[in-house]
Motif scaffolding. Structure first.
Motif, PDB file in Angstrom:
ATOM      1  N   PRO A 117       0.763  -1.100  -0.044  1.00 33.28           N
ATOM      2  CA  PRO A 117      -0.273  -0.168   0.163  1.00 33.28           C
ATOM      3  C   PRO A 117       0.876   1.428   0.021  1.00 33.28           C
ATOM      4  N   PRO A 118       1.935   1.519   0.771  1.00 34.82           N
ATOM      5  CA  PRO A 118       2.657   2.662   0.829  1.00 34.82           C
ATOM      6  C   PRO A 118       3.545   3.063  -0.484  1.00 34.82           C
ATOM      7  N   HIS A 119       4.024   1.746  -1.029  1.00 31.88           N
ATOM      8  CA  HIS A 119       4.560   1.966  -2.425  1.00 31.88           C
ATOM      9  C   HIS A 119       3.688   2.130  -3.583  1.00 31.88           C
ATOM     10  N   ARG A 120       2.460   1.453  -3.670  1.00 31.05           N
ATOM     11  CA  ARG A 120       1.469   1.911  -4.294  1.00 31.05           C
ATOM     12  C   ARG A 120       1.096   3.275  -4.319  1.00 31.05           C
ATOM     13  N   ALA A 121       0.704   3.710  -3.288  1.00 29.48           N
ATOM     14  CA  ALA A 121       0.363   5.144  -2.998  1.00 29.48           C
ATOM     15  C   ALA A 121       1.137   6.086  -3.710  1.00 29.48           C
ATOM     16  N   ASN A 122       2.607   5.862  -3.540  1.00 28.09           N
ATOM     17  CA  ASN A 122       3.542   6.742  -4.287  1.00 28.09           C
ATOM     18  C   ASN A 122       3.148   6.723  -5.922  1.00 28.09           C
ATOM     19  N   LEU A 123       3.206   5.439  -6.369  1.00 26.60           N
ATOM     20  CA  LEU A 123       3.166   5.111  -7.730  1.00 26.60           C
ATOM     21  C   LEU A 123       1.800   5.707  -8.242  1.00 26.60           C
ATOM     22  N   LEU A 124       0.898   5.918  -7.543  1.00 27.79           N
ATOM     23  CA  LEU A 124      -0.296   6.308  -7.876  1.00 27.79           C
ATOM     24  C   LEU A 124      -0.951   7.511  -7.524  1.00 27.79           C
ATOM     25  N   ASP A 125       0.014   8.330  -7.039  1.00 23.32           N
ATOM     26  CA  ASP A 125      -0.219   9.745  -6.362  1.00 23.32           C
ATOM     27  C   ASP A 125      -0.576  10.509  -7.471  1.00 23.32           C
ATOM     28  N   PRO A 126      -1.749  11.164  -7.396  1.00 22.99           N
ATOM     29  CA  PRO A 126      -2.045  12.045  -8.756  1.00 22.99           C
ATOM     30  C   PRO A 126      -1.588  13.268  -8.450  1.00 22.99           C
ATOM     31  N   GLY A 127      -0.753  13.754  -7.228  1.00 23.94           N
ATOM     32  CA  GLY A 127      -0.167  15.048  -6.829  1.00 23.94           C
ATOM     33  C   GLY A 127       1.374  14.792  -7.357  1.00 23.94           C
ATOM     34  N   LEU A 128       1.777  13.678  -7.732  1.00 20.59           N
ATOM     35  CA  LEU A 128       3.431  13.571  -8.247  1.00 20.59           C
ATOM     36  C   LEU A 128       3.203  13.418  -9.625  1.00 20.59           C
ATOM     37  N   ASN A 129       4.383  14.318 -10.362  1.00 17.36           N
ATOM     38  CA  ASN A 129       4.324  14.227 -11.754  1.00 17.36           C
ATOM     39  C   ASN A 129       5.647  14.042 -12.571  1.00 17.36           C
ATOM     40  N   ALA A 130       6.508  13.740 -11.763  1.00 14.97           N
ATOM     41  CA  ALA A 130       7.964  13.314 -12.402  1.00 14.97           C
ATOM     42  C   ALA A 130       8.677  12.268 -11.444  1.00 14.97           C
TER      43      ALA A 130
END
Length: 258
Positions: free
Chosen positions: A125-138
């Protein structure tokens, strides 16, 4: 965690007035300098983001440099960590590599093959949250061989573009004009005012607004209220170098209301 593959995740963020996220302008495919393994991880991340209805992550060369340096250190230490003794924190490593951001996160992992690295991240879950975070773009990705194992680092960010002062002022002026206020040509005075902590330069304005933000396309709430109050009819916008304190990038703006 199983012995075949281990992973860790971290997120670091700062909250400031009107902190929103600005897209970066890098390619969403890995450059030729990226290894096959790194390209595979970028493709896998963007495939899953597309399935979730999210925009793709853009490849950021500065983040890739930071990721590679850390991956090489993990190989040397034969261990997973977001910060080893004597090593700078993640946000410092990225900043020193030249990245500009308002939010940064990191996934690290160790495993025998590339597909397994991505699968394990997506199943955590924590890693998936990073990969699918809409606020991260790069993102910058590094995969380094250590014996029979691969050590991988994904450094994500909400990247902030490098813009000239003219470009910054144009962005804010457009927002003000959209609210019915006329822009006046007082850029030199507004820029000098931006550099001051208090007071103003040139003709005395009715009000002076100063703020720092990572998103020039949105006015802070207090600024928006004052601009739209109907008390003022003209505005001059000036940009200047932000304070530079801390690890997170921002734009500094002054608005002179008349």
């Amino acid at each position: 965690m199983g012995t075949a593959l281990r992973c860790l995740t971290i997120v670091v963020a700062i909250v400031v007035t009107a902190l929103l996220l600005t897209p970066t302008m890098h390619a969403n495919s890995a450059p030729s300098s990226a290894s096959t393994a790194e390209s595979m991880l970028l493709s896998a991340a963007n495939r899953d983001r597309a399935a979730a209805g999210l925009k793709p992550l853009q490849w950021d060369p500065a983040l890739a440099v930071a990721a590679r340096q850390h991956a090489q250190r993990m190989v040397h230490m034969n261990a997973l960590s977001h910060q080893f003794p004597g090593e700078a924190p993640m946000q410092d490593r990225a900043r020193q590599a030249g990245a500009r951001f308002s939010l940064i996160a990191e996934n690290v992992a160790e495993g025998p093959n590339v597909p397994g690295l991505h699968t394990q991240w997506m199943n955590s879950p924590p890693h998936r949250a990073n990969l699918l975070d809409p606020g991260l773009n790069a993102v910058g990705i590094a995969v380094v061989q250590g014996g029979k194992m691969l050590f991988a680092v994904e450094d994500f960010a909400a990247a902030i573009p490098s813009l000239s002062l003219n470009d910054q002022e144009s962005e804010v002026t457009s927002e003000i004009a959209a609210r019915g206020m006329r822009a006046v040509n007082a850029t030199p005075d507004a820029r000098k005012t931006c550099e001051l902590d208090r007071g103003w330069a040139g003709q005395r304005p009715a009000s002076v607004l100063r703020y720092e933000t990572s998103d020039l396309r949105r006015l802070p709430d207090d600024v928006d209220q004052k601009v739209g109050s109907g008390k003022y009819h003209r505005a001059a916008v000036g940009a200047c170098e932000a304070s530079g304190g801390g690890d997170f990038a921002n734009f500094r703006i002054a608005i002179l209301l008349y």
